[in-house]
Enzyme design. Structure first.
Site, PDB file in Angstrom:
ATOM      1  N   SER A 161       0.816  -1.211   0.000  1.00  0.00           N
ATOM      2  CA  SER A 161       0.000   0.000   0.000  1.00  0.00           C
ATOM      3  C   SER A 161       0.846   1.257   0.000  1.00  0.00           C
ATOM      4  O   SER A 161       2.039   1.229   0.295  1.00  0.00           O
ATOM      5  CB  SER A 161      -0.913   0.007   1.237  1.00  0.00           C
ATOM      6  OG  SER A 161      -1.698  -1.170   1.292  1.00  0.00           O
ATOM      7  N   SER A 176      -3.195  -3.804  -2.827  1.00  0.00           N
ATOM      8  CA  SER A 176      -2.640  -2.489  -2.530  1.00  0.00           C
ATOM      9  C   SER A 176      -3.725  -1.544  -2.037  1.00  0.00           C
ATOM     10  O   SER A 176      -4.748  -1.358  -2.687  1.00  0.00           O
ATOM     11  CB  SER A 176      -1.983  -1.901  -3.789  1.00  0.00           C
ATOM     12  OG  SER A 176      -1.105  -0.850  -3.469  1.00  0.00           O
ATOM     13  N   ASP A 232      -4.202   2.102  -1.628  1.00  0.00           N
ATOM     14  CA  ASP A 232      -3.595   3.372  -2.035  1.00  0.00           C
ATOM     15  C   ASP A 232      -4.585   4.508  -1.794  1.00  0.00           C
ATOM     16  O   ASP A 232      -5.605   4.625  -2.480  1.00  0.00           O
ATOM     17  CB  ASP A 232      -3.180   3.312  -3.506  1.00  0.00           C
ATOM     18  CG  ASP A 232      -2.210   2.172  -3.775  1.00  0.00           C
ATOM     19  OD1 ASP A 232      -1.331   1.946  -2.927  1.00  0.00           O
ATOM     20  OD2 ASP A 232      -2.345   1.495  -4.813  1.00  0.00           O
TER      21      ASP A 232
END
Length: 382
Positions: free
Chosen positions: A253, A291, A293
């Site tokens: 991340s 991930s 983000d």
């Protein structure tokens, strides 16, 4: 045994601090990203009033973690909220407090960054801090982001405690920001190397408003590293879908915190935050399935009236946003690169994550003519 453990921890802190003092930021080595000039510190703290505090938690051979706190200003945040917004690129994360920011368009607490399973302890600690400041409050919305540092840290132990959070808040300061393997970036990894905390800023020219944009990132994600267009990851043989990077190291991340002094509504703040996706692409990220983000953005611009029940706020018009958009992309891209260059190698019983090999990287950048662009190109070329 206890004495030995204390000495070991102290030695590790000394080594980390020495390593940080030996590091050179990429811009000083000729890696010049973007068109706009940086602020004095090339950090999120170039936005007036913004403060950053770290607490690094290193214990024995298994704890490599910490917390990073961002204060939009030094006043009581519950009484003096800041306009804010959230952007989610890929939502595989445990972000706290984001829905209320989206709904009301303000942030009312310090912003915390930490590891995945510690996010709830950090949020609880921020609540305790806010109650100490505001004894009569009955509801408060702590904003905390996270990345998963379990590759180097005993994440199940949840070793970031209330005293760490309170200390990070109270020790937060303006000026230069320590980067690399510190605070929330102590145990993170990025692009097959050691990730961490990175920061950068941009000052818009007067004709574009003269505003400041600052960014701080916590990098813990994968991809094929690109710097100023040079395929660094591929040259170093650290790239996705190759045997050189295990699958779990390509997941991960990135938390991105953006500050500006531009007077903006939460709608235009959100439009700014969306531009971080261009920066992620420029450095070779692609936001894989695992991930998380996220971008958290706020404006330090104050309302025109002190009347909290009824006030007006200046706002930049839509067609004047372009400079802020570009500044966001540039500062985010440089903050990510800074996090890699400033990180130190970290080892634990779970493994070892090497820092980016700077000498090799610089040779690659020289090969692809990716250095000292601003000495040759508009608007700096004489």
């Amino acid at each position: 045994m206890k004495k030995f453990l204390i000495q070991s921890i102290l030695t590790l802190f000394i080594i980390n601090n020495w390593a940080q003092s030996q590091k050179i930021r990429p811009r000083e080595m000729g890696i010049e990203i973007g068109l706009f000039q940086t602020g004095k510190w090339n950090a999120i703290t170039d936005v007036y009033g913004v403060k950053v505090g770290h607490e690094t938690v290193i214990t024995g051979n298994n704890v490599r973690t910490g917390v990073t706190i961002i204060l939009p200003h030094g006043e009581n945040l519950f009484e003096n909220k800041v306009m804010a917004a959230i952007h989610v690129t890929n939502g595989f994360g445990k972000a706290l407090g984001f829905t209320q920011v989206e709904e009301l368009g303000t942030i009312e607490t310090p912003i915390g960054l930490t590891n995945t399973l510690n996010i709830f302890n950090v949020a609880n600690s921020i609540i305790d801090y806010m109650i100490m400041q505001n004894p009569d409050i009955r509801s408060v919305n702590p904003v905390v982001g996270e990345t998963n540092d379990s590759g180097l840290n005993d994440i199940q132990g949840r070793h970031v405690k209330k005293n760490h959070v309170i200390k990070a808040i109270k020790n937060a300061k303006t000026g230069p920001v320590i980067e690399g393997s510190v605070g929330a970036g102590t145990g993170t990894r990025a692009f097959g190397y050691k990730g961490g905390i990175g920061t950068s800023s941009r000052i818009l020219p007067k004709e574009a408003g003269g505003f400041t944009v600052g960014v701080l990132v916590q990098t813990n994600f994968g991809g094929s590293l690109m710097i100023n267009g040079a395929p660094v990851g591929r040259e170093l043989k650290k790239s996705p879908f190759s045997s050189n990077i295990p699958y779990d190291q390509d997941e991960g991340s990135c938390m991105i915190v953006i500050a500006t002094d531009a007077p903006l509504s939460n709608r235009n703040l959100k439009r700014m935050a969306k531009r971080v996706d261009h920066a992620l692409g420029s450095v070779g990220a692609y936001s894989p399935n695992g991930s998380g983000d996220y971008a958290i953005i706020f404006s330090t611009s104050k309302p025109q009236s002190s009347d909290k029940k009824s006030f007006t706020r200046k706002e930049i018009k839509n067609n004047s946003m372009n400079g802020l958009f570009m500044a966001t992309v540039e500062a985010t891209e440089e903050a990510i690169i800074n996090s890699l260059f400033m990180a130190e190698t970290v080892s634990s019983k779970y493994g070892k994550m090497e820092e980016l090999p700077i000498d090799e990287t610089m040779k690659i950048l020289k090969k692809y003519r990716a250095l000292n662009w601003n000495k040759k190109l508009y608007p700096w070329k004489k």
